[in-house]
Design an enzyme around this catalytic site. Structure first.
Site, PDB file in Angstrom:
ATOM      1  N   TRP A 129      45.005  -7.479   2.420  1.00 41.76           N
ATOM      2  CA  TRP A 129      44.373  -8.758   2.098  1.00 41.76           C
ATOM      3  C   TRP A 129      42.878  -8.476   1.919  1.00 41.76           C
ATOM      4  O   TRP A 129      42.275  -7.788   2.753  1.00 41.76           O
ATOM      5  CB  TRP A 129      44.598  -9.726   3.256  1.00 41.76           C
ATOM      6  CG  TRP A 129      43.990 -11.083   3.101  1.00 41.76           C
ATOM      7  CD1 TRP A 129      44.062 -11.881   1.997  1.00 41.76           C
ATOM      8  CD2 TRP A 129      43.234 -11.807   4.085  1.00 41.76           C
ATOM      9  NE1 TRP A 129      43.397 -13.066   2.237  1.00 41.76           N
ATOM     10  CE2 TRP A 129      42.877 -13.032   3.514  1.00 41.76           C
ATOM     11  CE3 TRP A 129      42.834 -11.532   5.395  1.00 41.76           C
ATOM     12  CZ2 TRP A 129      42.153 -13.991   4.202  1.00 41.76           C
ATOM     13  CZ3 TRP A 129      42.108 -12.474   6.079  1.00 41.76           C
ATOM     14  CH2 TRP A 129      41.766 -13.701   5.487  1.00 41.76           C
ATOM     15  N   ASP A 210      48.448  -9.189  12.221  1.00 45.56           N
ATOM     16  CA  ASP A 210      48.106 -10.421  11.505  1.00 45.56           C
ATOM     17  C   ASP A 210      49.423 -11.064  11.049  1.00 45.56           C
ATOM     18  O   ASP A 210      50.178 -10.463  10.278  1.00 45.56           O
ATOM     19  CB  ASP A 210      47.222 -10.058  10.297  1.00 45.56           C
ATOM     20  CG  ASP A 210      46.750 -11.284   9.522  1.00 45.56           C
ATOM     21  OD1 ASP A 210      47.108 -12.416   9.907  1.00 45.56           O
ATOM     22  OD2 ASP A 210      46.019 -11.099   8.532  1.00 45.56           O
ATOM     23  N   LYS A 245      50.184 -21.974   6.307  1.00 46.91           N
ATOM     24  CA  LYS A 245      51.282 -21.873   5.335  1.00 46.91           C
ATOM     25  C   LYS A 245      52.555 -22.496   5.876  1.00 46.91           C
ATOM     26  O   LYS A 245      53.208 -23.276   5.207  1.00 46.91           O
ATOM     27  CB  LYS A 245      51.561 -20.414   4.981  1.00 46.91           C
ATOM     28  CG  LYS A 245      50.377 -19.490   5.043  1.00 46.91           C
ATOM     29  CD  LYS A 245      49.550 -19.502   3.797  1.00 46.91           C
ATOM     30  CE  LYS A 245      48.339 -18.611   3.999  1.00 46.91           C
ATOM     31  NZ  LYS A 245      47.501 -18.480   2.843  1.00 46.91           N
TER      32      LYS A 245
END
Ligand code: LMR
Length: 395
Positions: A129, A210, A245
């Site tokens: 990311w 993560d 999300k």
């Protein structure tokens, strides 16, 4: 002369900068496949029914807007800890602090690690990311990478990953994606995770996991099982979680940082340090998203409804992947079937920066320069346009 005059113009953010450019684009057939946001069949950001119900219940109480404790809403902290770790685990050695989304959790974790291990290097996957490297660098760390993606094989370069981890110095912080690897969409298998966990323990590396997409990979429990492996090994580690999300609470900044410590005493010390970091950054976290998540997770019926809605999103993304592959094939490009094998919101398309720029400039389709496309933003209305455009820039 003002100090402010010294400021140089920073480049636009590689992900959120795309949304800025997309918003300015006047073409009516433009498509934002940049940021990782799930859109529904009508191309709209859905308000999940469970979230709607939970927020109505909260608003019906007519509460005033008081401060939360520095470490966040207690009911939320417990509920998200249980979601990440299950209820069997010894919770006395886990500290959970509410954070400003997954990014905020990574940042307070990074600041704390920097305080404890100034000399450590941080390893992120290659690629990762985009914000991982930037965030840990800004926290003061030297950031390097471990091998992860095999472009030719379209998958994980697992031997490369092991070799990188084996070569890392003890105390190195290793940032791992629990599921739905961002940006590639390729996750480790169960057996590969076991080997990574063993190697991390053997080499005395420090894991920072993560988990921003729990429920979008193989399913809620399956995705969370990765975290359980680290607990079972008796490792101390950090875990950042996001509810942007999987609850669709993007703008509420609902996330958490969890620190799995050696024992309760260490956990108490960690909590005191994390609170000092939060207090000096933003004092205390926002309340609304935390109340919504805590309400849903504490109510069996709402929780089941939420899990069903999440599962629908997960399954629908897999269908969109297949439809995209079929569309690209129908347009004459037959070697992109790998898109259907990837998981999570993203597809690492293999398109070059130049092709991504063409997608944007000529077709109004926004993805990152590295070739990442958010397949979770496709729908019946834009899929054919996207498929044809991808085929055209590949031609
Ligand atoms: C993404 O990768 O698009 C998301 O995690 C959103 C973000 O903050 O970058």
């Amino acid at each position: 002369m003002s100090l402010l005059q010294r400021a140089e113009l920073a480049p636009a953010d590689p992900i959120l900068g795309l949304t800025e450019a997309y918003n300015k684009d006047e073409r009516t057939d433009k498509v934002n496949l940049g940021v990782g946001v799930y859109l529904d069949e009508d191309g709209k950001l859905p308000l999940m029914a469970a979230v709607r119900e939970a927020q109505q219940r909260y608003l019906a109480k007519g509460l005033a807007h008081g401060y939360l404790p520095i470490d966040g809403l207690p009911a939320y902290r417990e509920a998200v800890r249980d979601l990440a770790f299950g209820t069997e685990v010894d919770s006395s050695r886990i500290v959970t602090v509410e954070a400003l989304g997954g990014t905020g959790a990574l940042r307070i974790g990074a600041d704390m690690l920097r305080q404890l291990a100034e000399e450590s290097t941080v390893l992120v996957s290659d690629p990762s990311w985009e914000n991982h490297r930037a965030l840990f660098t800004r926290a003061g760390f030297t950031v390097d990478s471990y091998r992860y993606y095999d472009q030719d094989a379209r998958g994980v370069d697992f031997d490369g990953t092991l070799a990188s981890l084996r070569a890392a110095e003890p105390g190195t912080v290793v940032v791992l994606h629990a599921c739905c690897h961002n940006p590639t969409g390729y996750d480790l298998t169960d057996e590969q995770w076991d080997r990574v966990v063993d190697l991390i323990a053997e080499r005395e590396l420090f894991p920072f996991i993560d988990m921003a997409y729990q429920g979008f990979g193989a399913g809620l429990e399956q995705d969370g099982a990765v975290v359980a492996k680290f607990v079972a090994k008796g490792l101390s580690f950090l875990l950042s979680t996001s509810y942007s999300k999987n609850f669709g609470l993007y703008g509420q900044r609902a996330g958490a940082l969890h620190a799995v410590c050696a024992d309760a005493d260490e956990a108490a010390r960690l909590l005191s340090q994390l609170k000092a970091i939060v207090r000096t950054n933003y004092s205390n976290p926002p309340a609304f998203g935390a109340h919504v998540v805590a309400t849903i997770l504490a109510d069996d019926a709402l929780r089941a409804q939420w899990a069903d809605e999440l599962e629908h999103m997960r399954v629908r993304i897999a269908t969109l992947r297949e439809q995209l592959v079929a569309g690209i094939e129908a347009a004459g490009v037959t070697d992109m079937g790998f898109i259907a094998q990837q998981r999570g919101m993203f597809s690492y398309s293999g398109l070059t920066t130049q092709q991504m720029v063409r997608l944007r400039d000529e077709y109004g389709i926004y993805g990152t320069n590295a070739g990442r496309l958010c397949v979770a933003a496709l729908n019946d209305g834009n899929l054919a346009h996207v498929a044809a455009a991808i085929a055209a820039v590949r031609a």
